[in-house]
Design an enzyme around this catalytic site. Structure first.
Site, short mmCIF file in Angstrom:
data_model
loop_
_atom_site.label_atom_id
_atom_site.label_comp_id
_atom_site.label_asym_id
_atom_site.label_seq_id
_atom_site.Cartn_x
_atom_site.Cartn_y
_atom_site.Cartn_z
N GLY A 121 0.82 -1.20 0.00
CA GLY A 121 0.00 0.00 0.00
C GLY A 121 0.86 1.25 0.00
O GLY A 121 2.05 1.21 0.29
N CYS A 122 0.23 2.37 -0.33
CA CYS A 122 0.96 3.63 -0.42
C CYS A 122 1.41 4.10 0.96
O CYS A 122 2.59 4.41 1.18
CB CYS A 122 0.10 4.69 -1.11
SG CYS A 122 -1.55 4.88 -0.44
N TYR A 123 0.46 4.16 1.89
CA TYR A 123 0.83 4.58 3.25
C TYR A 123 1.83 3.60 3.87
O TYR A 123 2.73 3.98 4.60
CB TYR A 123 -0.41 4.60 4.14
CG TYR A 123 -1.33 5.77 3.96
CD1 TYR A 123 -0.88 7.07 4.15
CD2 TYR A 123 -2.68 5.59 3.66
CE1 TYR A 123 -1.74 8.15 4.03
CE2 TYR A 123 -3.54 6.66 3.53
CZ TYR A 123 -3.08 7.95 3.72
OH TYR A 123 -3.93 9.01 3.61
#
Lengths: 346, 346, 346, 346
Positions: B149-151
């Site tokens: 994921g990005c986060y």
């Protein structure tokens, strides 16, 4: 490997040149000139370059530079390039000047609009106006390339085919242009503060902007007669992008198909000019980070005027990208070498 | 030439994959999947691709796709990839899943946080968590890569060295993350309208965001014990960029030099992770459009906590760029092929 | 009609004071002080005031001002108010100081964090910290009101009830704050240019920001013991607004209802503090242009921490609005006189 | 106390009406109409109104409403007001229609540009075009006020004095208008997403925008002959604000002083129209949140054209503010009651 030097490498246009040249397979930057940051690491001035550029900023010594490089880019305020250039330098290197010093052929027009004495008028005739789509062959043989202005590139590419083919009356031309804020440069000035620009919009330089005579001169070459236009720039709360909306009286009876055919004739073989499909209006975001110019038009039969629209990234096709395109022509590289970035969205 | 298919090519992450793969010398996209736009020209959905991509959108048929390509990227909502994948497909192609379907090893944790039944739990063990800087060797041999994921990418890369080396107590870890709006996707939802996001900021998914267990699982591998953290995402009025500010109790007596040495140990040889100079705080703009993650830290001797900071472009290193990096590992290309973009500033 | 003078009327906080006082029925501004713009028409500095304010900027002469007005607002950099104030002035006028000069009771703490010698420490004891919701009765009797900082107002109002009631351990408190750019002032500095701030986000002043001791001091009064916290400010690409996300360990066993009851106890009768409904996260846009502070919280049972959130407009409740609220208390006006603006959305 | 009902209170213009009327001393809103949010608390739809508005949304029953209120505002899509209004309703209440239903006198023009059948053409003659600065006396006696469009208000107020006095040739008029995104409404549409609008700019509705005939009709009244113009709207990445740049051929020999005298003649006594000082260009930010329109001009002697500029807040003077101004005229209140907000900067 062509060696390049940049005078004024720490302005926004200069740093965009660095970004583009870092991705050019045949060029190496060997001189990062910057009067304001001499001896400072370039990557401390532009931290996006951390671990990418290891160099330190140098001063603006064009003579010394001429001995070290094959091409000099001057991304500096008006007047500097003209004050530095001389025959000895030109005998050694190519110069691509991103300032306005060599764009206007008539020194009087330059001095009137720029309020500056021109220090090297002897090169005005020789310098080639580096709008690649128009002067490609001349650029290849030039010693000095006058890289066009951001507004002018967009304005000329958007309107010139119709001027050249006599489909519009150039003296009815009104160009309403909108620009992102990077066009105002990296100077620490109050009007360019975030809180002054954000959520705001305004016209500026109304009837007096210096890109006016540059557009007029180039369009007059296209139609072989003097052209006088209205040009109004506006500041928009975005970093990059210029949008031009241009209005002119259309030759009576001209059809959509005829206009489209003219645009196609001029741009079908041009990689960097995209004539959009019917009904599509150019948007600055669709060209961001790339060397493309998107153009299109709409005829208003009620007024018999045509509305021409163009969009580009002011730092790329409007400055550094076009400079690289000119360099490619000068050195016989593929014209799109280093310029194959796909526009970044969103 | 590796042939690639993208399922979900018309979301923001999917379109970023297209942008990056267009600049990859060894890959050709042969399938632009998009349930919502079947039969529509891709360049009409993303007009930046005009005259660059000539293809038409296809449906999401993974079985047919497996016969035509070497690698499938799924840039779709959670659940789709798991519902489509099967042994026959995996015998033919590599899958890089940008959704969360194969990121969490424990199916119960997945189903609890995502409120979805997992349709292919048999592949959870096999799938490799594609954080290249951590699992490089395993990725090379994988059939399914779970693209992080990005986060989580930003959170893990920012904090993991100190967790792994025991310099911080992972159960004191508080991650306050801020993201641009492209992370919310291209769905036409009221909260994502310009006027709702612009000039505004808010936290969301407080104590319930799905990236929490993903960060916890990966950090627990690093320190060989369970980790429970606080993670709070925020929406920021910008298109791209994630900034992570992480807080944790520092092992008593740890010095700046020791912390820096640990970061250097983990990242000195990593092209895409840049440990900034002392005193520099990461900024999202300095990595925009690129695959870089910038990290740094500050010790607060008053509270004996350390503040760790990281920044990346959520669509590049946080999604499509990392997917390309994983693909490069899978196919033995240079790890940075297609990922050499210099961050774009401004 | 109360007569008011503003020293520093041409900063953003000063101009917001003008905006608010123009709508106050019992006050008249008779002195627009501005060292930088002496003799210039105020409406030329802030053109929103065209045909609204007819005055010319004056210098910063506090002694002369004391003879002409009933209340002086100092919206100037730290140090100026303390260097000007004296007993004779205080015998004539009330002073509301928007700088930090009189916020900290301990002169050593002030001098350490602000790196300034305090020129009027004799008034530190007497000055009242003008957080109206906390010190309402004391403000009414004050001669010098120390108007709280923007971050501190938001941080204290968001966390103080739980600190005061012993529901959180104040020494576990971590405050992650995000601010719009007007907080950085109207100085022409490169980092505040539109192109540097827009599409960007960063932390700054990490572990060293001057609002830290102010928050600590006020929270220590609430719980009657020393408090040491982490405070990290961030710059966000928007004009106005502060969002605070605060983390702390919750007293074991505390329920949502108990926390909510505490917030209600402190704020149910406070017009300007709105405790949002369960599940709603404060957003800066919902308070823009108004004197409101929106607060709420979420308990994370997994970590037994509580996440507290607060939002305000940094120029209103974080500066000029609170100053007007203090003035209303000083002069016996309705506390919300001149402060009844409905937040502006979008 | 005048009782007001709002049909369409949950659009951006409707919510701005609520904001303004909450500050109006003589009006009480008793009906918050909203088809989409019936029975939902208004403050849940617009959380800025939390603890300010306690009402619940009602449906759009104009007949029932007519029995309960003195004035109905319709802030709804075109067609709705015309479909609901009837003689019985008009015998009981005043109607201020913020849609276009009663702006154009010629039903054929309406139906051609709006592609809608007009359901109440019998009231077209009676309805008064509510541009207060032009039709003040007629508004006072009206039953139906057609509140002007946002672009039209700005365009007309910017150009009308010179049209009326014969200083420009109205058929040479070209209006290039730029608007913030709130003008596009609160509908959840892809083109209005943050990531599509931010860092972007485009023209739209070129040569076909519906405000064109409205401008033409009003200008034709001013010069007593038919007027045909070009009008091009653009979308700008900001929430609020319209900027108009208008071009026309100037009557030969006209001086700056003559033009300024004409503007002064029309606007010197108008509170809400500010003729800026020479050389100042209107900026949208300088009028934000207020009912002001700022206008100015520049003559270009090279082309003998005049460039006229105007700026307003599209939600205030361009919609809700003008509606309140019309209401004030209808009920004999001070024309600026509820409209004394100072523009908010930054």
């Amino acid at each position: 490997m062509v060696k390049a030097g940049i005078i004024g490498s720490t302005g926004y246009a200069g740093s965009e040149l660095v970004r583009l040249l870092m991705g050019h397979k045949d060029v190496e930057i060997v001189w990062y000139g910057s009067r304001s940051y001499i001896d400072k690491k370039y990557a401390e001035v532009y931290r996006n370059m951390f671990e990418i550029v290891d160099a330190v900023c140098m001063d603006d010594n064009m003579e010394e530079l001429a001995d070290q490089v094959d091409v000099i880019f001057t991304a500096t305020p008006q007047g500097l390039c003209a004050s530095l250039v001389n025959e000895e330098i030109l005998s050694k290197v190519k110069i691509i000047d991103l300032s306005a010093d060599f764009r206007l052929k008539d020194v009087k027009v330059y001095e009137e609009w720029y309020k500056l004495e021109h220090k090297a008028p002897q090169y005005l005739d020789e310098a080639v106006y580096g709008l690649c789509e128009v002067n490609r062959e001349d650029v290849k043989k030039a010693r000095i390339v006058a890289n066009p202005g951001c507004y002018t590139t967009c304005s000329i590419l958007t309107t010139r085919p119709l001027v050249a083919e006599g489909l519009i009356d150039p003296n009815t031309l009104i160009i309403d242009a909108k620009s992102g804020t990077s066009g105002a440069g990296r100077g620490a000035k109050l009007p360019n503060l975030f809180c002054e620009v954000n959520e705001n919009m305004k016209a500026y330089g109304v009837a007096t902007h210096r890109h006016t005579p540059e557009i007029e001169e180039q369009l007059s070459y296209a139609c072989h007669k003097p052209v006088t236009i209205n040009f109004t720039p506006h500041l928009v709360p975005m970093n990059r992008g210029i949008l031009v909306t241009a209005y002119a009286s259309l030759k009576p009876g001209t059809t959509d198909e005829e206009v489209r055919a003219v645009y196609k004739k001029y741009y079908d073989h041009e990689k960097f000019v995209r004539v959009l499909d019917e009904g599509e209006c150019p948007e600055t975001k669709w060209v961001e980070g790339s060397n493309y110019v998107d153009v299109n038009f709409k005829i208003d039969p009620r007024t018999n005027r045509i509305i021409m629209m163009g969009a580009l990234d002011n730092l790329v096709k409007g400055a550094a990208g076009q400079a690289v395109q000119n360099m490619n022509l000068l050195f016989g590289f593929d014209e799109d070498e280093g310029l194959r970035q796909v526009p970044m969205f969103p």
